[in-house]
Scaffold this motif. Structure first.
Motif, PDB file in Angstrom:
ATOM      1  N   ARG A  19     -22.834  -7.783 -36.431  1.00 21.88           N
ATOM      2  CA  ARG A  19     -23.055  -6.408 -36.885  1.00 21.88           C
ATOM      3  C   ARG A  19     -24.377  -5.919 -36.321  1.00 21.88           C
ATOM      4  NH1 ARG A  19     -20.951  -3.129 -40.840  1.00 21.88           N
ATOM      5  NH2 ARG A  19     -22.326  -1.507 -41.686  1.00 21.88           N
ATOM      6  N   TRP A  36     -22.933   4.312 -29.264  1.00 20.29           N
ATOM      7  CA  TRP A  36     -23.280   2.969 -28.817  1.00 20.29           C
ATOM      8  C   TRP A  36     -22.776   2.802 -27.381  1.00 20.29           C
ATOM      9  CZ3 TRP A  36     -26.231  -0.528 -31.386  1.00 20.29           C
ATOM     10  CH2 TRP A  36     -26.440  -0.328 -32.750  1.00 20.29           C
ATOM     11  N   ALA A  49     -18.777   3.295 -28.464  1.00 19.43           N
ATOM     12  CA  ALA A  49     -18.331   3.956 -29.687  1.00 19.43           C
ATOM     13  C   ALA A  49     -19.269   5.106 -30.012  1.00 19.43           C
ATOM     14  CB  ALA A  49     -18.285   2.974 -30.853  1.00 19.43           C
ATOM     15  N   THR A  58     -14.769   9.287 -35.499  1.00 23.21           N
ATOM     16  CA  THR A  58     -15.282   8.163 -34.720  1.00 23.21           C
ATOM     17  C   THR A  58     -14.482   8.056 -33.430  1.00 23.21           C
ATOM     18  OG1 THR A  58     -13.866   6.667 -35.991  1.00 23.21           O
ATOM     19  CG2 THR A  58     -16.178   6.826 -36.667  1.00 23.21           C
ATOM     20  N   TYR A  60     -13.854   5.491 -29.862  1.00 21.69           N
ATOM     21  CA  TYR A  60     -14.023   4.148 -29.325  1.00 21.69           C
ATOM     22  C   TYR A  60     -13.459   4.062 -27.915  1.00 21.69           C
ATOM     23  CZ  TYR A  60     -14.729   3.072 -34.244  1.00 21.69           C
ATOM     24  OH  TYR A  60     -15.207   3.061 -35.539  1.00 21.69           O
ATOM     25  N   PHE A  68     -13.918  -3.020 -33.088  1.00 16.84           N
ATOM     26  CA  PHE A  68     -15.251  -2.542 -33.461  1.00 16.84           C
ATOM     27  C   PHE A  68     -15.119  -1.353 -34.409  1.00 16.84           C
ATOM     28  CE2 PHE A  68     -17.772  -3.912 -29.390  1.00 16.84           C
ATOM     29  CZ  PHE A  68     -17.261  -5.202 -29.525  1.00 16.84           C
ATOM     30  N   CYS A  70     -17.630   1.732 -36.086  1.00 13.81           N
ATOM     31  CA  CYS A  70     -18.929   2.408 -36.112  1.00 13.81           C
ATOM     32  C   CYS A  70     -19.065   3.173 -37.423  1.00 13.81           C
ATOM     33  CB  CYS A  70     -19.024   3.363 -34.928  1.00 13.81           C
ATOM     34  SG  CYS A  70     -20.635   4.142 -34.726  1.00 13.81           S
ATOM     35  N   LEU A  81     -22.713  -0.895 -35.962  1.00 15.74           N
ATOM     36  CA  LEU A  81     -21.536  -1.233 -35.172  1.00 15.74           C
ATOM     37  C   LEU A  81     -21.074  -2.618 -35.605  1.00 15.74           C
ATOM     38  CD1 LEU A  81     -19.710  -0.200 -32.843  1.00 15.74           C
ATOM     39  CD2 LEU A  81     -21.099  -1.621 -31.317  1.00 15.74           C
ATOM     40  N   TYR A  94     -26.639  -4.017 -25.821  1.00 15.03           N
ATOM     41  CA  TYR A  94     -26.073  -2.881 -26.545  1.00 15.03           C
ATOM     42  C   TYR A  94     -27.190  -1.914 -26.936  1.00 15.03           C
ATOM     43  CZ  TYR A  94     -21.492  -5.040 -26.853  1.00 15.03           C
ATOM     44  OH  TYR A  94     -20.265  -5.562 -26.534  1.00 15.03           O
ATOM     45  N   CYS A  96     -28.100   1.893 -28.860  1.00 10.31           N
ATOM     46  CA  CYS A  96     -27.684   3.060 -29.615  1.00 10.31           C
ATOM     47  C   CYS A  96     -28.391   4.280 -29.033  1.00 10.31           C
ATOM     48  CB  CYS A  96     -27.953   2.921 -31.111  1.00 10.31           C
ATOM     49  SG  CYS A  96     -29.663   3.051 -31.609  1.00 10.31           S
TER      50      CYS A  96
END
Length: 123
Positions: A19, A36, A49, A58, A60, A68, A70, A81, A94, A96
């Motif tokens: 997470r 993300w 995402a 949302t 993806y 996943f 979000c 995430l 990763y 954000c």
């Protein structure tokens, strides 16, 4: 202006979960669509995402859809995430990012970025 700090990355075996969290500074967090992205070595940064300002929508990428999730908490200025059923190909840094206006998919629409957190999935 928004400052973003990601956390929660690490090493996990294939099939496992992680997470990621992103903490945002400033009082205008709820005005931003949050996204993300990830970047693997030798590859371009790609969309993963995104979540709308009020969490109604949302989005993806096909590669993570169904695995996943979000979410965001506008009271705490955080976006998360949840990554399940991780695969080796999910290995990447990763990031954000905050998007004031523009397409949720295009990285150029995002004006603020965190420093990134490494996710490594072993086979």
């Amino acid at each position: 202006q928004v400052q973003l700090v990601e956390s929660g990355g690490g090493l996990v075996q294939a099939g496992g979960s992680l997470r990621l969290s992103c903490a945002a500074s400033g009082r205008t967090f709820s005005r931003y669509l949050m996204g993300w992205f990830r970047q693997a070595p030798g590859k371009e940064r790609e969309f993963v995402a995104a979540i709308s300002r009020n969490s109604e929508n949302t989005y993806y990428s096909d590669s993570v859809k169904g695995r996943f999730t979000c979410s965001r908490d506008n009271d705490r200025n955080t976006v998360s995430l949840q990554m399940n059923k991780l695969k080796p190909e999910d290995t990447a840094v990763y990031y954000c990012a905050a998007n004031y206006a523009g397409s949720y998919f295009h990285r150029d629409s995002y004006g603020y970025w965190g420093q990134g957190t490494q996710v490594t999935v072993s086979s």
